[in-house]
Scaffold this motif. Sequence first.
Motif, PDB file in Angstrom:
ATOM      1  N   PRO A 133     -25.219 -28.274  -4.497  1.00 28.90           N
ATOM      2  CA  PRO A 133     -26.441 -27.728  -5.407  1.00 28.90           C
ATOM      3  C   PRO A 133     -27.813 -28.476  -5.681  1.00 28.90           C
ATOM      4  N   LEU A 134     -27.462 -29.776  -5.852  1.00 29.87           N
ATOM      5  CA  LEU A 134     -28.947 -30.674  -5.994  1.00 29.87           C
ATOM      6  C   LEU A 134     -29.687 -30.648  -4.761  1.00 29.87           C
ATOM      7  N   LEU A 135     -29.075 -30.592  -3.661  1.00 29.18           N
ATOM      8  CA  LEU A 135     -29.881 -30.660  -2.200  1.00 29.18           C
ATOM      9  C   LEU A 135     -30.617 -29.423  -2.209  1.00 29.18           C
ATOM     10  N   LEU A 136     -29.904 -28.206  -2.670  1.00 24.82           N
ATOM     11  CA  LEU A 136     -30.482 -27.021  -2.292  1.00 24.82           C
ATOM     12  C   LEU A 136     -31.754 -26.824  -3.584  1.00 24.82           C
ATOM     13  N   ALA A 137     -31.447 -27.178  -4.546  1.00 24.48           N
ATOM     14  CA  ALA A 137     -32.306 -27.281  -5.480  1.00 24.48           C
ATOM     15  C   ALA A 137     -33.725 -28.059  -5.077  1.00 24.48           C
ATOM     16  N   GLY A 138     -33.381 -29.246  -4.629  1.00 22.03           N
ATOM     17  CA  GLY A 138     -34.550 -30.050  -3.888  1.00 22.03           C
ATOM     18  C   GLY A 138     -35.291 -29.594  -2.897  1.00 22.03           C
ATOM     19  N   GLU A 139     -34.634 -28.663  -2.194  1.00 27.49           N
ATOM     20  CA  GLU A 139     -35.320 -27.706  -1.229  1.00 27.49           C
ATOM     21  C   GLU A 139     -36.000 -26.548  -1.621  1.00 27.49           C
ATOM     22  N   GLY A 140     -35.907 -26.232  -2.865  1.00 23.82           N
ATOM     23  CA  GLY A 140     -36.569 -25.031  -3.414  1.00 23.82           C
ATOM     24  C   GLY A 140     -35.605 -23.875  -3.280  1.00 23.82           C
ATOM     25  N   ARG A 141     -34.256 -23.810  -3.025  1.00 20.08           N
ATOM     26  CA  ARG A 141     -33.757 -22.892  -2.680  1.00 20.08           C
ATOM     27  C   ARG A 141     -33.042 -22.467  -4.225  1.00 20.08           C
ATOM     28  N   ALA A 142     -33.800 -22.258  -5.004  1.00 20.42           N
ATOM     29  CA  ALA A 142     -32.959 -21.944  -6.257  1.00 20.42           C
ATOM     30  C   ALA A 142     -31.943 -21.267  -6.501  1.00 20.42           C
ATOM     31  N   ALA A 143     -31.950 -19.810  -5.895  1.00 18.58           N
ATOM     32  CA  ALA A 143     -31.029 -18.908  -5.799  1.00 18.58           C
ATOM     33  C   ALA A 143     -29.684 -19.312  -5.084  1.00 18.58           C
ATOM     34  N   GLN A 144     -29.738 -19.883  -4.300  1.00 15.10           N
ATOM     35  CA  GLN A 144     -28.596 -20.495  -3.548  1.00 15.10           C
ATOM     36  C   GLN A 144     -28.004 -21.755  -4.378  1.00 15.10           C
ATOM     37  N   ALA A 145     -28.680 -22.588  -4.827  1.00 18.72           N
ATOM     38  CA  ALA A 145     -28.214 -23.416  -5.744  1.00 18.72           C
ATOM     39  C   ALA A 145     -27.443 -22.917  -6.890  1.00 18.72           C
ATOM     40  N   ARG A 146     -28.102 -21.947  -7.516  1.00 21.98           N
ATOM     41  CA  ARG A 146     -27.444 -21.381  -8.932  1.00 21.98           C
ATOM     42  C   ARG A 146     -26.037 -20.604  -8.327  1.00 21.98           C
ATOM     43  N   ALA A 147     -26.098 -19.980  -6.950  1.00 17.38           N
ATOM     44  CA  ALA A 147     -24.637 -19.323  -6.559  1.00 17.38           C
ATOM     45  C   ALA A 147     -23.677 -20.586  -6.281  1.00 17.38           C
ATOM     46  N   ALA A 148     -24.305 -21.640  -5.810  1.00 21.40           N
ATOM     47  CA  ALA A 148     -23.199 -23.052  -5.554  1.00 21.40           C
ATOM     48  C   ALA A 148     -22.869 -23.571  -6.900  1.00 21.40           C
ATOM     49  N   LEU A 149     -23.622 -23.537  -7.969  1.00 22.25           N
ATOM     50  CA  LEU A 149     -23.340 -23.974  -9.176  1.00 22.25           C
ATOM     51  C   LEU A 149     -22.317 -22.985 -10.002  1.00 22.25           C
ATOM     52  N   ARG A 150     -22.424 -21.640  -9.783  1.00 18.73           N
ATOM     53  CA  ARG A 150     -21.663 -20.552 -10.273  1.00 18.73           C
ATOM     54  C   ARG A 150     -20.204 -20.847  -9.936  1.00 18.73           C
ATOM     55  N   ASP A 151     -20.087 -20.956  -8.708  1.00 16.65           N
ATOM     56  CA  ASP A 151     -18.721 -21.200  -8.054  1.00 16.65           C
ATOM     57  C   ASP A 151     -18.206 -22.702  -8.001  1.00 16.65           C
TER      58      ASP A 151
END
Length: 667
Positions: A573-591
Amino acid sequence: MRVTFGMLGAVTAWDEAGDALPLRGPKHRAVLARLVIAHRRVVPVARLVADLWDEPPDNAVGTVRTFVGGLRRALEPDRPPRTPPRLLVTEGPGYALRAATEEVDAWRFERAVATLDDARPSQVVTVLSEALDWWRGPAFADFGEERWARAERARLTELRLHAVERRAEARVALGAAALAVPDLDAHLAEHPWREDAWRLLALALYRSGRQADALSVLRRARGMLGEHLGVDPGPRLRRLEEDILRQAAPLDPDADATVGRVWERATAAYESAVSTRARTRLESTAGLMRDLAVTGGGGLEAARHHRAAAVAAAEQLGDPELTARVIGVYDVPAIWTRSDDPEQARRLVAAAERTLRQLPPDGHDAARCRLLATVAVESRGTLPTDRPATGESARPLQAARQAEEIARRLDDASLLAFALNGTFMQTFHRTGLAARRDAIGAEIVSLSARNDLPRYEVLGHLVRIQSRCALGDLAGADRHARAADVLAARHDLPLVAVFTTWYRALRTSLTAPPATALAAYDRAADHLHGSGMPGLRHGLLPLARLSVAVRHGEPLTAGRPTDWGPYAPWVRPLLLAGEGRAAQARAALRDLPAPPRDLMSEALWCLVARAAVAVDDPATMRRAHAQLLPAAGEQAAGSGLLTLGPVTGHLDTLTAALERGSPRRSG
């Protein structure tokens, strides 16, 4: 003014005070390097022009003369006008550098190596240790790709590789084989095709008492040569492997032959006396595996395999008391909270539980204690993540408490040390328990020192390195690291260096710039190769490098594929957030499940917290805050291997983010 020239690294020159001279631009340094390569011979101007430019400018000759004039002013700034130069002279059609051998580090290095043909090993070590320190990087580092530098650069590089191997060979001859191992390991990491270096490393390991590691190195050499070069090991490597397998006397000419004879006679007598006594053999095997496990990576891997086989064989005999002894004798101290072989650990725990049920209800308290401690130690990392331990999941906690209670009642120091190891492994049911683990480590150290239990004394110091890191007491951690290293050297416990080296990398990362911190972690990672601890090694280096980036506020991106090992779910999730892929990061955090309750728990929760703040995920922020709150007074460094700084800082960031978002969300 006396000038010295440096070619073993970036091309430079120094004055008598050791200050770098102003050599101006790269072309000036190229002229100097080209003249050094000529070894005091004249280099014609036409040759310099051809070497400096692929397509020379119209005024190339005049430009070369300008470069030479600039170099002369830098090298001899006090030379009176119209006085002939001493160093960079004009001769015939070109120029020559008339420096003395001792004034050019490359020439000096070559001479040092050449003078050692008939030298004693002690002289070889002294001379080459000094000479190898002259290297600041690759020879002619500024001009490594220039065609005029390639041959000389390759020649000097080969001399350096030869010097590293020659020094290692001398150390082995002097009986300091253990000192040769780290240098050879690093040497082969960069130059894996050096057959003689593989041979020396295997020999050094063997003479350090690490026969299994020596054979493992030879297997690695065979695989490397076969896979990448398509060749078999040469005759010297093959012969060495055969000699190690039969423990040939010439391999260790300085060893005490009496010891060898005693061992051979004793093993022969054992074979003769107990050849048909399966029960005695099984107990002896388990005892040998306990000793083998602390000899190094190959020994640890072999010990795990043979230990499991011995336990299975004991159960087949149907004697629970024998099985209890075979399981319980393997009281090898354990410091890392992730199992190297989870499936085998599960089978060992099941065997210990079956044996506990089969033991007679009266007596056998010591055996019962060892079985319970085994359950606690081998169940490391199995505590439930998101919910309190109840029922079956609480069994390891109960086993640890019962083992400690029995050991204290029996007043048996070795039993208590083993039981406390199990207690330590089960002190991760929540974050913020560093003080509790520190108290356990202190008791293990004190108990072991009083009762001559050096392996457990080392364990206590390692536990305290971890806990003092978490409590922010690095001076205390330093003391325990030194104590562990001293005990490890005295009692031949090579795996201890894995943990103390990683701790020192953590120490470096707190004060050094990022590049230095990353280099320290890269060096520490070298100690993991062949350690026989996949539960520790897998994913650790990338996580350590990430911790440095996070603390220094560097950009975080997935970049090229990285093996994050067991830490991948909490890093992603942190790497996804760092790449600006917020929706994917939120999905990863949700699960996302909670991290395992182990030595990395606080660090992983801190990564989750940063990701949640980055993508404004209040549910995960509240979850991370609740988990980290018990550790508010600690550092996220309880592993003793890496750190994400004060937990309070992460809590403050979470609190501020939640407060900023609450009015908007409530509206």
